[in-house]
Design an enzyme around this catalytic site. Structure first.
Site, PDB file in Angstrom:
ATOM      1  N   SER A 106       0.784  -1.239   0.000  1.00 48.38           N
ATOM      2  CA  SER A 106       0.000   0.000   0.000  1.00 48.38           C
ATOM      3  C   SER A 106       0.814   1.286   0.000  1.00 48.38           C
ATOM      4  O   SER A 106       0.223   2.359  -0.148  1.00 48.38           O
ATOM      5  CB  SER A 106      -0.953   0.017   1.194  1.00 48.38           C
ATOM      6  OG  SER A 106      -2.060  -0.820   0.951  1.00 48.38           O
ATOM      7  N   SER A 113      -5.532   3.353   4.736  1.00 49.97           N
ATOM      8  CA  SER A 113      -5.092   2.641   3.534  1.00 49.97           C
ATOM      9  C   SER A 113      -6.264   1.941   2.849  1.00 49.97           C
ATOM     10  O   SER A 113      -6.176   0.770   2.455  1.00 49.97           O
ATOM     11  CB  SER A 113      -4.002   1.624   3.885  1.00 49.97           C
ATOM     12  OG  SER A 113      -3.258   1.260   2.744  1.00 49.97           O
ATOM     13  N   LYS A 133       0.136   3.617  -2.844  1.00 44.28           N
ATOM     14  CA  LYS A 133      -0.948   4.603  -2.855  1.00 44.28           C
ATOM     15  C   LYS A 133      -0.418   6.039  -2.890  1.00 44.28           C
ATOM     16  O   LYS A 133      -1.137   6.960  -3.285  1.00 44.28           O
ATOM     17  CB  LYS A 133      -1.854   4.416  -1.633  1.00 44.28           C
ATOM     18  CG  LYS A 133      -2.722   3.155  -1.669  1.00 44.28           C
ATOM     19  CD  LYS A 133      -3.627   3.090  -0.459  1.00 44.28           C
ATOM     20  CE  LYS A 133      -4.656   1.963  -0.560  1.00 44.28           C
ATOM     21  NZ  LYS A 133      -4.097   0.651  -0.247  1.00 44.28           N
TER      22      LYS A 133
END
Length: 420
Positions: A119, A174, A122
Site C-alpha cells: 500500500s 489505507s 498509494k
C-alpha cells in the site's frame, strides 16, 4: 552481511575513469540498455501469495546508466566510509535513506532490488490523480469500488463522497475501496494505472511497474527502495497531499442509497505512532500483503532538512517499523556534513545510447522541484573530460604495456646473469 564501504574519493574517481573509458570504447550491452524484465507467474494464480526468495534486480535506466550512481547497484548494504555503525534491528531486505532536498543517498541496502510495494504505492496513486480531482468534487461510489479486496473504509455503493473524504480514507486507513473510487473518478482504473506508470517514468523510477492503484499484488507489480524514494521526494512537495496524510482522524456522516445504509463513523490514522513519536515527523505510509510483507515510507524534517526512508519486505518484530524508520532518520541527521553520500537521487534519463561524457555511468542528480527532461550536456568541463576519457584509456594501456615490457626485460637480464 558486512556493509559495502564506498571507496575514497580518489579511488572512486579512478574507478569512474576506467568505467567511463570502457563504456566509450565498447558501448552499453543489450542487457544493460533494456528495462528489467518482470518475473513470470509460477502458478495459475493472478498474484503471488508468498515473497519471491530471489527478488529480481533493477538498477538500469533506458540508456544503460545506473540511476543514482554505480554503488547503488549493490545488492547488499552500502554505507559511507567513516560513518558510525548503522542502527540494529533494520529488518528490510531493501531499504534506502536519502536527503529529499539535496538528493544525497546516505545509506541503503539492495536499493534497486525489485519488490512488491503493497500500500505504499498509494502515494504514487495520489500523485497521479490529485491534479485531476479537486477536493470538493463529489464522487458516486460504484459497486466495484465498494467491494474492493483488502483493507477498506466501508464505502457504500451508490452513495456520494467528496474527493477530500476519499483521500482521508486512502491515507489514514489505507482504504482500497477509496483507491478504486479515486481511480474511477480519474477516468477509470486502467487509465489511472497508465498514468501511474507514466508518472513513475517521469520521475526516473525505472524499476517500477504498476498494475493496481491500491497496491494489491500483481505478478508484474514491482518497485525498488530507490524508486519509492523518488516518489516520496515528489510527494513531500505537494502540501495538499501531505496535509491529508497527517490528519490524526477523520469521519463520515451517515449515508443511504438503494444498496443500504452506513455510518456515521470515525477512523484514526493508522500511522499515528510515527507521527506522534518521531521528532520532525512529516509523512508516513504503511503497507502489507502476503507477498510484499511489511513495507514503509516515511519522512521527517529537522534543522531545515527533509530526510526520507523506504523499507521494503520488512518485518515488524522484534522492532516495530516506525522505530526502524525513526532509528535510520536519527542516524542520518547525526551524520557529519563531511561524510560523502553513497549516491544521488537522479531525475529522468533519456532513452538511447549513453551520453559521451565523463558522467555517463551516473544519472544526473536533480533537485526535488526539477522533473523536466534534462537537456543534453553542452560545452564546459564535462565535454572536456569526455574528450580526454579515450586519451586516458590509451595512456593507461601504453603505461601497462610499457610496464610489462620492462618487466620482461628485467627477467631476461636475470636469466642471463644466472647462466654466467
Amino acid at each position: 552481511m558486512p556493509a559495502q564501504q564506498v571507496p575514497s574519493r580518489r579511488a572512486a574517481g579512478l574507478a569512474l575513469a576506467v568505467i567511463t573509458s570502457l563504456a566509450l570504447l565498447t558501448g552499453p550491452s543489450d542487457a544493460l540498455a533494456a528495462s528489467p524484465a518482470a518475473p513470470k507467474p509460477t502458478s495459475g494464480g493472478s498474484s503471488p501469495s508468498t515473497p519471491d526468495p530471489h527478488p529480481p534486480a533493477g538498477g538500469w535506466a533506458p540508456d544503460g546508466v545506473a540511476p543514482g550512481g554505480p554503488h547503488l547497484t549493490s545488492r547488499g548494504l552500502v554505507a559511507p566510509p567513516g560513518a558510525p555503525a548503522l542502527p540494529r534491528g533494520i529488518r528490510a531486505r531493501g531499504w534506502i535513506l536519502a536527503d529529499l532536498d539535496s538528493g544525497a543517498v546516505l545509506a541503503a541496502r539492495d536499493p534497486h532490488g525489485r519488490y512488491q510495494p503493497a500500500s505504499i504505492l498509494k502515494v504514487l496513486t495520489a500523485l497521479s490523480v490529485a491534479p485531476n480531482l479537486p477536493g470538493r468534487r463529489v464522487v458516486t461510489v460504484s459497486p466495484q469500488a465498494a467491494v474492493a479486496e483488502g483493507s477498506a473504509v466501508g464505502l457504500l455503493a451508490g452513495a456520494r463522497y467528496s474527493v477530500d473524504q476519499l483521500f482521508s480514507a486512502l491515507f489514514l486507513i489505507s482504504a482500497n475501496d477509496a483507491a478504486i473510487a479515486l481511480a474511477q473518478a480519474n477516468g477509470g482504473v486502467a487509465r489511472t494505472v497508465a498514468s501511474m506508470n507514466a508518472y513513475a517514468a517521469k520521475l526516473g523510477a525505472y524499476d517500477t511497474v504498476v498494475q493496481t492503484p491500491s497496491g494489491l499484488d500483481g505478478w508484474q507489480q514491482l518497485t525498488s527502495a530507490y524508486d519509492m524514494a523518488l516518489v516520496l521526494r515528489a510527494f513531500v512537495n505537494q502540501p495538499r497531499l501531505v496535509a491529508y496524510s497527517r490528519l490524526p482522524s477523520a469521519g463520515f456522516p451517515p449515508r443511504a442509497s438503494k444498496h443500504g445504509r452506513v455510518g456515521p463513523y470515525q477512523f484514526d490514522n493508522h500511522s499515528q505512532d510515527f507521527l506522534s513519536t518521531v521528532p520532525g515527523a512529516l509523512v508516513v505510509k504503511t503497507g502489507y500483503t502476503d507477498a510484499a510483507r511489511h513495507t514503509y515510507l516515511a519522512a521527517a524534517q529537522r534543522h531545515g532538512r527533509r530526510l526520507g526512508v523506504i523499507l521494503l519486505r520488512s518485518e515488524r518484530h522484534p522492532v516495530e517499523q516506525f522505530r526502524q524508520a525513526g532509528a535510520l532518520l536519527d542516524w542520518g541527521y547525526a551524520l557529519k556534513s563531511t561524510v560523502e553520500p553513497v549516491g544521488m537521487l537522479a531525475g529522468p534519463v533519456r532513452a538511447g545510447p549513453p551520453a559521451r561524457d565523463a558522467a555517463s555511468t551516473v544519472s544526473t542528480p536533480v533537485t526535488s522541484q526539477a522533473l523536466a527532461e534534462p537537456a543534453a550536456p553542452r560545452g564546459g568541463l564535462r565535454w572536456a573530460l569526455a574528450a580526454l576519457a579515450p586519451v586516458s584509456a590509451l595512456i593507461g594501456a601504453v603505461l601497462w604495456l610499457g610496464g610489462a615490457t620492462s618487466a620482461r626485460r628485467r627477467a631476461i637480464r636475470r636469466q642471463a646473469r644466472r647462466r654466467r
